[in-house]
Design a protein around this motif. Sequence first.
Motif, PDB file in Angstrom:
ATOM      1  N   PHE A 193      18.830  37.575  59.574  1.00 23.49           N
ATOM      2  CA  PHE A 193      18.711  38.975  59.135  1.00 23.49           C
ATOM      3  C   PHE A 193      19.268  39.913  60.195  1.00 23.49           C
ATOM      4  CE2 PHE A 193      15.426  36.651  56.869  1.00 23.49           C
ATOM      5  CZ  PHE A 193      15.524  37.151  55.580  1.00 23.49           C
ATOM      6  N   GLN A 194      19.690  41.104  59.736  1.00 22.05           N
ATOM      7  CA  GLN A 194      20.223  42.130  60.618  1.00 22.05           C
ATOM      8  C   GLN A 194      19.386  43.402  60.505  1.00 22.05           C
ATOM      9  OE1 GLN A 194      22.820  41.563  62.704  1.00 22.05           O
ATOM     10  NE2 GLN A 194      22.915  39.444  61.911  1.00 22.05           N
ATOM     11  N   LEU A 195      19.226  44.116  61.612  1.00 20.64           N
ATOM     12  CA  LEU A 195      18.501  45.386  61.582  1.00 20.64           C
ATOM     13  C   LEU A 195      19.174  46.358  60.623  1.00 20.64           C
ATOM     14  CD1 LEU A 195      17.624  46.029  65.354  1.00 20.64           C
ATOM     15  CD2 LEU A 195      16.044  45.478  63.492  1.00 20.64           C
ATOM     16  N   GLY A 196      18.369  47.060  59.825  1.00 20.63           N
ATOM     17  CA  GLY A 196      18.897  48.031  58.875  1.00 20.63           C
ATOM     18  C   GLY A 196      19.340  47.426  57.563  1.00 20.63           C
ATOM     19  N   GLU A 197      19.358  46.116  57.450  1.00 20.34           N
ATOM     20  CA  GLU A 197      19.797  45.437  56.233  1.00 20.34           C
ATOM     21  C   GLU A 197      18.869  45.756  55.070  1.00 20.34           C
ATOM     22  OE1 GLU A 197      20.107  40.806  54.591  1.00 20.34           O
ATOM     23  OE2 GLU A 197      19.940  41.222  56.752  1.00 20.34           O
ATOM     24  N   PRO A 198      19.400  46.188  53.917  1.00 19.22           N
ATOM     25  CA  PRO A 198      18.549  46.419  52.744  1.00 19.22           C
ATOM     26  C   PRO A 198      18.002  45.095  52.233  1.00 19.22           C
ATOM     27  CG  PRO A 198      20.861  46.660  52.154  1.00 19.22           C
ATOM     28  CD  PRO A 198      20.821  46.503  53.642  1.00 19.22           C
ATOM     29  N   LEU A 199      16.751  45.141  51.777  1.00 22.15           N
ATOM     30  CA  LEU A 199      16.111  43.896  51.373  1.00 22.15           C
ATOM     31  C   LEU A 199      15.083  44.164  50.288  1.00 22.15           C
ATOM     32  CD1 LEU A 199      16.188  40.867  52.274  1.00 22.15           C
ATOM     33  CD2 LEU A 199      14.136  41.375  53.623  1.00 22.15           C
ATOM     34  N   SER A 200      15.118  43.374  49.249  1.00 28.22           N
ATOM     35  CA  SER A 200      14.089  43.399  48.211  1.00 28.22           C
ATOM     36  C   SER A 200      13.186  42.191  48.403  1.00 28.22           C
ATOM     37  CB  SER A 200      14.715  43.365  46.815  1.00 28.22           C
ATOM     38  OG  SER A 200      15.471  44.530  46.567  1.00 28.22           O
ATOM     39  N   ALA A 201      11.918  42.347  48.027  1.00 31.59           N
ATOM     40  CA  ALA A 201      10.956  41.264  48.199  1.00 31.59           C
ATOM     41  C   ALA A 201       9.817  41.432  47.213  1.00 31.59           C
ATOM     42  CB  ALA A 201      10.434  41.235  49.632  1.00 31.59           C
ATOM     43  N   VAL A 202       9.049  40.375  47.071  1.00 32.76           N
ATOM     44  CA  VAL A 202       7.878  40.386  46.201  1.00 32.76           C
ATOM     45  C   VAL A 202       6.643  40.653  47.063  1.00 32.76           C
ATOM     46  CG1 VAL A 202       6.455  39.055  44.595  1.00 32.76           C
ATOM     47  CG2 VAL A 202       8.938  38.760  44.622  1.00 32.76           C
TER      48      VAL A 202
ATOM     49  N   THR B 188      17.887  41.403  41.726  1.00 33.15           N
ATOM     50  CA  THR B 188      16.584  42.075  41.759  1.00 33.15           C
ATOM     51  C   THR B 188      16.669  43.587  41.911  1.00 33.15           C
ATOM     52  OG1 THR B 188      16.441  41.744  44.157  1.00 33.15           O
ATOM     53  CG2 THR B 188      15.474  40.053  42.750  1.00 33.15           C
ATOM     54  N   ALA B 189      17.870  44.119  42.239  1.00 29.62           N
ATOM     55  CA  ALA B 189      17.997  45.556  42.492  1.00 29.62           C
ATOM     56  C   ALA B 189      17.634  46.394  41.277  1.00 29.62           C
ATOM     57  CB  ALA B 189      19.423  45.881  42.943  1.00 29.62           C
ATOM     58  N   SER B 190      17.911  45.880  40.081  1.00 31.30           N
ATOM     59  CA  SER B 190      17.690  46.650  38.863  1.00 31.30           C
ATOM     60  C   SER B 190      16.262  46.529  38.352  1.00 31.30           C
ATOM     61  CB  SER B 190      18.653  46.216  37.765  1.00 31.30           C
ATOM     62  OG  SER B 190      18.463  44.834  37.469  1.00 31.30           O
ATOM     63  N   VAL B 191      15.444  45.714  39.001  1.00 31.19           N
ATOM     64  CA  VAL B 191      14.088  45.500  38.491  1.00 31.19           C
ATOM     65  C   VAL B 191      13.024  45.836  39.566  1.00 31.19           C
ATOM     66  CG1 VAL B 191      14.721  43.786  36.773  1.00 31.19           C
ATOM     67  CG2 VAL B 191      14.234  43.058  39.112  1.00 31.19           C
ATOM     68  N   GLU B 192      13.371  46.696  40.503  1.00 34.07           N
ATOM     69  CA  GLU B 192      12.373  47.068  41.517  1.00 34.07           C
ATOM     70  C   GLU B 192      11.168  47.688  40.846  1.00 34.07           C
ATOM     71  OE1 GLU B 192      11.760  50.123  45.298  1.00 34.07           O
ATOM     72  OE2 GLU B 192      13.756  49.805  44.452  1.00 34.07           O
TER      73      GLU B 192
ATOM     74  N   GLY C 179       2.781  40.745  43.368  1.00 31.83           N
ATOM     75  CA  GLY C 179       3.657  40.325  42.273  1.00 31.83           C
ATOM     76  C   GLY C 179       4.763  41.300  41.963  1.00 31.83           C
ATOM     77  N   LEU C 180       4.617  42.563  42.413  1.00 29.86           N
ATOM     78  CA  LEU C 180       5.654  43.569  42.153  1.00 29.86           C
ATOM     79  C   LEU C 180       6.801  43.414  43.143  1.00 29.86           C
ATOM     80  CD1 LEU C 180       3.602  46.813  41.397  1.00 29.86           C
ATOM     81  CD2 LEU C 180       4.593  45.166  39.786  1.00 29.86           C
ATOM     82  N   ILE C 181       7.995  43.804  42.703  1.00 31.15           N
ATOM     83  CA  ILE C 181       9.176  43.769  43.564  1.00 31.15           C
ATOM     84  C   ILE C 181       9.347  45.133  44.222  1.00 31.15           C
ATOM     85  CG2 ILE C 181      11.679  43.489  43.637  1.00 31.15           C
ATOM     86  CD1 ILE C 181      11.441  41.639  41.235  1.00 31.15           C
ATOM     87  N   VAL C 182       9.492  45.145  45.541  1.00 33.81           N
ATOM     88  CA  VAL C 182       9.703  46.373  46.307  1.00 33.81           C
ATOM     89  C   VAL C 182      10.951  46.214  47.159  1.00 33.81           C
ATOM     90  CG1 VAL C 182       7.247  46.984  46.379  1.00 33.81           C
ATOM     91  CG2 VAL C 182       8.209  45.526  48.163  1.00 33.81           C
ATOM     92  N   SER C 183      11.474  47.318  47.633  1.00 31.27           N
ATOM     93  CA  SER C 183      12.679  47.246  48.464  1.00 31.27           C
ATOM     94  C   SER C 183      12.541  48.162  49.669  1.00 31.27           C
ATOM     95  CB  SER C 183      13.916  47.626  47.652  1.00 31.27           C
ATOM     96  OG  SER C 183      13.841  48.971  47.226  1.00 31.27           O
ATOM     97  N   GLY C 184      13.300  47.855  50.699  1.00 29.96           N
ATOM     98  CA  GLY C 184      13.299  48.649  51.923  1.00 29.96           C
ATOM     99  C   GLY C 184      14.425  48.190  52.815  1.00 29.96           C
ATOM    100  N   ASN C 185      14.268  48.417  54.108  1.00 29.30           N
ATOM    101  CA  ASN C 185      15.270  48.024  55.085  1.00 29.30           C
ATOM    102  C   ASN C 185      14.596  47.286  56.237  1.00 29.30           C
ATOM    103  OD1 ASN C 185      16.304  50.790  53.830  1.00 29.30           O
ATOM    104  ND2 ASN C 185      18.093  49.609  54.458  1.00 29.30           N
ATOM    105  N   VAL C 186      15.290  46.310  56.781  1.00 25.71           N
ATOM    106  CA  VAL C 186      14.759  45.539  57.898  1.00 25.71           C
ATOM    107  C   VAL C 186      14.656  46.442  59.130  1.00 25.71           C
ATOM    108  CG1 VAL C 186      15.154  43.591  59.446  1.00 25.71           C
ATOM    109  CG2 VAL C 186      15.700  43.385  57.008  1.00 25.71           C
ATOM    110  N   SER C 187      13.429  46.617  59.648  1.00 29.52           N
ATOM    111  CA  SER C 187      13.230  47.482  60.817  1.00 29.52           C
ATOM    112  C   SER C 187      13.003  46.693  62.098  1.00 29.52           C
ATOM    113  CB  SER C 187      12.042  48.431  60.584  1.00 29.52           C
ATOM    114  OG  SER C 187      10.852  47.704  60.366  1.00 29.52           O
ATOM    115  N   GLN C 188      12.559  45.425  61.963  1.00 29.88           N
ATOM    116  CA  GLN C 188      12.380  44.560  63.122  1.00 29.88           C
ATOM    117  C   GLN C 188      12.684  43.120  62.730  1.00 29.88           C
ATOM    118  OE1 GLN C 188       8.860  45.204  65.817  1.00 29.88           O
ATOM    119  NE2 GLN C 188       8.185  46.553  64.174  1.00 29.88           N
TER     120      GLN C 188
END
Length: 337
Positions: A281-290, A326-330, A237-246
């Motif tokens: 999607f593109q490699l390295g693209e920043p992405l937030s998700a639940v 969603t960036a402000s609510v990670e 249920g929490l929102i997390v962020s990272g980058n597309v690695s594959q």
Amino acid sequence: RRHMQRSISLLVTQLALATGGYVHGRVSLRHASVSPRAAVRASEEEAPFRPPPVSVDALKIGTIVVGVVLGENKAGGYDMEIGLPKPASLPRNEVALLPNCTEGKVPGQGWVQLREGDAYEALVIGLAGSEVNVSLARAQRVIAWKRVEQHFQEDISYNAQVLSITDAGATVGIERIPGFVPWSHWHLSEEAWARRYELIGSRLRVKFLDCDQKRKRLVLSHRRYTLQRRQKDLAPGLIVSGNVSQVLPYGVVVRLQEGLDGLLHVSQVSNSFVQNVTEAFQLGEPLSAVVLKVDLKEGSISLSTKRLEKKPGEMITDRAAVMARTASVEGAPALPV
């Protein structure tokens, strides 16, 4: 006879003290050490311990005996008194589980040295008439595997030593049994990867993935340890962020903090049908998700972005707006999962 019983009792008691545990007249597997230097020496006030007499006819391959080191032999190994008229032979490469990792030396250099008068449990590995060959390593391995299986059942975290590095992963020592950590379960930064061979000899916290003594298979994971440590930050249920690695045909892998990877399956990308995820999607693209699900046993994280959409298809047609929203609510909860 009384003297022999007293000597045997002394042997068992000193072994318990040396290994840190004594339970109901036997050495505790939970606390016992299988270090090749964990020898038992008779008290200076007592006569030197000698094993009770045994008949060679009573021995078979796999029999555990108690032996006393008499000294080195011409073959480079050791002679051991095990209660027979003729000493048994202990080959050099059967001295310890990790014979090339002598205590006090750099791993990979030297051999374990035994002292005259040290007493060990040994396993019979060869019989030819009056000639008997024994192994300390294989006797230690029996105890070591029991301890490893206990750790596996209790799902503990283990502070393992890195023994070697290959392109496939790292070999670590678990109770002096070699275990394998695939790189998929131990993420290294680019800088750490360039200097990965310097990790040999260091310590790594791991948890167990697979343990099979019959197949001599021991697989471990640093990712499981990291995931367990961070499970409060990765609650469903929490929102997390990272980058597309594959980018894969069935979804994308998102690299989160501390090298943890989360899988965004194609079915969780959008509330609208996604025909080709590799084009979305593109490699390295920043992405937030639940966070959808965390599997501590497998060390996996399942993610969802369709739960961030206000209308179906928004992740495809206007992903920037979704990410900005969603960036402000990670770290905050999204919709219930």
